[in-house]
Scaffold this active site. Structure first.
Site, PDB file in Angstrom:
ATOM      1  N   ARG A   8      13.526  29.324  42.012  1.00  0.00           N
ATOM      2  CA  ARG A   8      13.295  30.351  41.013  1.00  0.00           C
ATOM      3  C   ARG A   8      11.971  31.202  41.306  1.00  0.00           C
ATOM      4  O   ARG A   8      11.882  32.306  41.074  1.00  0.00           O
ATOM      5  CB  ARG A   8      13.148  29.769  39.473  1.00  0.00           C
ATOM      6  CG  ARG A   8      14.632  29.293  39.177  1.00  0.00           C
ATOM      7  CD  ARG A   8      14.535  28.662  37.688  1.00  0.00           C
ATOM      8  NE  ARG A   8      13.672  27.501  37.729  1.00  0.00           N
ATOM      9  CZ  ARG A   8      13.354  26.933  36.673  1.00  0.00           C
ATOM     10  NH1 ARG A   8      13.634  27.231  35.489  1.00  0.00           N
ATOM     11  NH2 ARG A   8      12.621  25.828  36.730  1.00  0.00           N
ATOM     12  N   ASN A  26      17.854  28.709  35.634  1.00  0.00           N
ATOM     13  CA  ASN A  26      18.658  27.496  35.980  1.00  0.00           C
ATOM     14  C   ASN A  26      19.929  27.589  34.907  1.00  0.00           C
ATOM     15  O   ASN A  26      19.677  27.595  33.717  1.00  0.00           O
ATOM     16  CB  ASN A  26      18.027  26.306  35.753  1.00  0.00           C
ATOM     17  CG  ASN A  26      17.069  26.105  37.035  1.00  0.00           C
ATOM     18  OD1 ASN A  26      17.332  26.854  38.075  1.00  0.00           O
ATOM     19  ND2 ASN A  26      16.254  25.201  37.137  1.00  0.00           N
TER      20      ASN A  26
END
Length: 740
Positions: A8, A26
């Site tokens: 990320r 996520n």
């Protein structure tokens, strides 16, 4: 595999580079990204998403769909979202990265000498995860709140510790202490004293990522001998940890491929030819299993003066699972370890070190655990979850969720009660992690009615259960790795034992077919008898009594030069009277018979020892002429092969030459057999699987012969070729409702 690997933050930085707005988060099925921006920028972003991803990330698929713009002004990292059960791939544990190592030894850094240093590019993952999605409250770090400094790094998208779930420092995180009797030593002094203890020839229990290790100086023969005696490990080789790759290159031969495997992100134990001998570490073995430091603690120990080569073996008594809980480790290792180096952070699940090697067909995994598990190894077309229980030896499980096949870490041999407990724990753990209920799964087990996995399956309340024949599962495991469901192949499945369709002990089987259509047994090793059943696997001379019964004019094998012990006479009586004798086509027991004739007449102390002994003996000579091992009428006839071994012993041929000619003969027999069968079946692809194909010398002899035949050869790459890969093949066969 895009969670827990710094993905990320990477997406955030990539979006900033291309001036894109939106968010990343996520999800249960992976990482979800919403992008707004100019079309060329979006296209470059998608391209670089795969080409520039973090080294530990693995992208199996990128799905791109149009979306209505929402007018975002910047790019943000959002919290995880729960909708359905998770199917994301959990990252295996990662070795400490170079950046963290630089900080670890920088006196000016906040984490100087801190043994739990990590970032998004390294550190524990699978061994700290308690649930999905992978966020700190669902890890074993949940009880250590971040201090202001760590919280600042954790919340900064530009920092490499952004959302590194195990992040901590000496002010807010766990630490290590050394326990010697009732004395406890904390901090840097604990590491220094530990190194001193190792230099003094003592045995230490060290808490690692997935369990405890027992460590001692590999060059101290007395320490190694004491470790063997205390651990009840008679002859099975120990692995060693080298201080760095330069030391590793001094003790084993490192080809470019072996070096790459040794230093790769999984950091397994790598088997390689030894350049130095360490008394008692790997008896009667020309290879050595070596690994490099992969945790900050390992590096701290070496930096504090620990011996540059350490025996580093699973902390347990022989054949038991690795100890991973502090109280259990202290209790079970009393009398083995002289001291304990204990870390505060709990281990979520036990995970051994992986074992791998580079062979004739490239890198191969012999034990799949730390660094590999629980990564998905295949995508199997199925709608319902599948739970495959594997075999009783070298057990590992496979759980298929939304088509993704997650293979567990190595569990062990289920004949041991503690290993069976670990088996049950791992079932519960996998199902809980992916939120799968037992009554949802298609439960798959081996066809052997007396396997512990089969008996356990009978007690499970799954609505549908399927039995899969052992040797077909071996072949299917190779095809599952490649997603080849319809490819017609000739599959060679050679191992020690497995329940056959006819109720006999199989182990030298050749099949033709596909996963989709099933596998037909088209050839096999000539049947023999196995006196005493499974016990013959522990006594090569007992297996020999069954195979040699088909040979005429045998010399007195209890006299020189064979010197078989009394057990051979007793086993021969069983064969003569046909008492407790079982039919077998086991290639593993044929190797044991050859080992007995060549000189291995004692009891084995670990699985496959006699066959390994033959291979190691054969490596001492480059002799290329093989004994005859003919293939006729669907059978590989072992009688000329064994007759030649006997005659060679009687005429005084060197043992290494006999072993080499036996190995070459087996390879030539297999090659000629495949030449005939592939022509009959119109097949161009050969699959090799089963424990016998861990014999790297055999594969090396086979490869040029099969290359000449123009055959494409597939072997296991993602899971072990031994029974550790069985569960993947079981799952694949069951997905197509193919048990044969």
């Amino acid at each position: 595999m895009v969670q827990g690997v710094g993905f990320r933050p990477f997406v955030y930085r990539l979006a900033q580079t291309h001036h894109l707005a939106g968010w990343v988060r996520n999800g249960e099925q992976g990482v979800e990204i919403f992008l707004e921006g100019a079309e060329p920028s979006v296209e470059r972003f998608v391209e670089e998403l795969e080409t520039e991803a973090p080294p530990a990330a693995s992208i199996s698929q990128v799905e791109v769909d149009p979306a209505k713009p929402e007018g975002f002004l910047d790019f943000a990292i959002r919290e995880s979202e729960r909708i359905d059960r998770p199917t994301v791939r959990v990252s295996p544990d990662l070795p400490v990265c170079d950046e963290c190592l630089r900080e670890l030894f920088d006196p000016a850094d906040r984490r100087y000498l801190y043994p739990y240093i990590n970032c998004t590019n390294c550190g524990p993952r699978y061994t700290v995860v308690l649930g999905l999605p992978y966020d700190r409250p669902k890890t074993t770090m949940k009880d250590w709140p971040l201090d202001a400094y760590c919280r600042g790094e954790y919340g900064d998208p530009a920092n490499r510790r952004f959302h590194a779930q195990p992040v901590a420092c000496a002010e807010c995180g766990p630490t290590y202490f050394l326990q010697i009797g009732d004395e406890r030593i904390f901090g840097a002094a604990a590491i220094e004293r530990t190194a001193e203890i190792l230099r003094d020839g003592k045995i230490l229990a060290v808490k690692g990522l997935g369990g405890y290790h027992l460590a001692c100086d590999a060059r101290n023969g007395n320490a190694v001998r004491a470790l063997r005696e205390r651990k009840y490990r008679k002859e099975k080789p120990f692995a060693v940890m080298a201080r760095d790759v330069e030391i590793a290159a001094q003790i084993v031969e490192l080809s470019n491929e072996t070096r790459e495997l040794l230093t790769g992100i999984a950091r397994p134990i790598v088997l390689a030819r030894a350049k130095q001998q360490f008394p008692g570490v790997a008896p009667e073995n020309h290879e050595l299993g070596v690994m490099l430091p992969y945790t900050p603690l390992h590096h701290l120990l070496f930096a504090s003066g620990a011996p540059e080569v350490l025996v580093m073996t699973s902390a347990n008594r022989s054949s038991e699972p690795i100890a991973y809980e502090d109280a259990d480790a202290i209790e079970s290792l009393v009398g083995i370890a002289d001291a304990f180096l204990i870390g505060d952070r709990p281990i979520a699940r036990r995970v051994d070190d992986s074992v791998a090697r580079v062979g004739a067909y490239g890198p191969a995994i012999l034990r799949r655990a730390r660094g590999y598990a629980p990564g998905a190894v295949a995508t199997i077309p199925c709608e319902r979850p599948i739970l495959a229980l594997g075999a009783d030896l070298k057990n590992a499980l496979t759980l298929v969720v939304d088509g993704q096949a997650f293979v567990s870490q190595h569990i062990g041999d289920l004949e041991h009660y503690t290993a069976f407990q670990a088996f049950e724990e791992t079932i519960r753990d996998l199902l809980a992690m992916y939120e799968v209920k037992m009554d949802e799964v298609l439960l798959v087990h081996d066809a052997h009615p007396q396997y512990r996995t089969t008996l356990h399956a009978a007690q499970i309340a799954a609505k549908k259960k399927v039995a899969v024949q052992h040797h077909r599962a071996h072949i299917a495991s190779v095809l599952a790795e490649r997603g080849e469901w319809n490819r017609c192949v000739v599959g060679v499945s050679f191992d020690g034992t497995g329940w056959g369709d006819d109720g006999t002990v199989w182990g030298g089987e050749i099949f033709a077919g596909s996963v989709h259509e099933g596998f037909e047994r088209v050839a096999h090793l000539r049947p023999a008898v196995l006196p005493g059943g499974d016990a013959a696997a522990e006594f090569p001379v007992q297996a020999a009594a069954g195979f040699l019964a088909q040979l005429g004019d045998l010399p007195d094998l209890c006299a020189a030069p064979f010197n078989f012990p009394e057990r051979f006479r007793a086993a021969r009586e069983l064969v003569t009277k046909n008492v407790r004798c079982f039919g077998t086509t086991s290639m593993g027991r044929l190797f044991d018979t050859a080992a007995a004739l060549i000189g291995f007449t004692r009891e084995t102390t670990y699985e496959g020892q006699a066959a390994i002994w033959v291979e190691q003996l054969a490596r001492r000579t480059a002799h290329r002429d093989g004994f005859e091992f003919p293939y006729t009428d669907g059978e590989l006839d072992f009688r000329p092969l064994l007759t030649a071994v006997i005659q060679s012993r009687l005429t005084g041929v060197a043992l290494e030459t006999i072993a080499r000619r036996f190995q070459v003969g087996v390879a030539h027999g297999i090659s000629e057999c495949l030449r005939t069968i592939c022509k009959e079946q119109g097949a161009k692809t050969v699959v090799l699987s089963g424990g016998v194909f861990q014999n790297e010398l055999l594969l090396g002899d086979l490869k040029p012969q099969l290359d000449v035949l123009g055959l494409e050869v597939w072997t296991n790459r993602m899971v072990p070729t031994n029974d550790g890969g069985i569960s993947l093949g079981q799952a694949a066969m069951a997905a197509f409702a193919r048990t044969n």
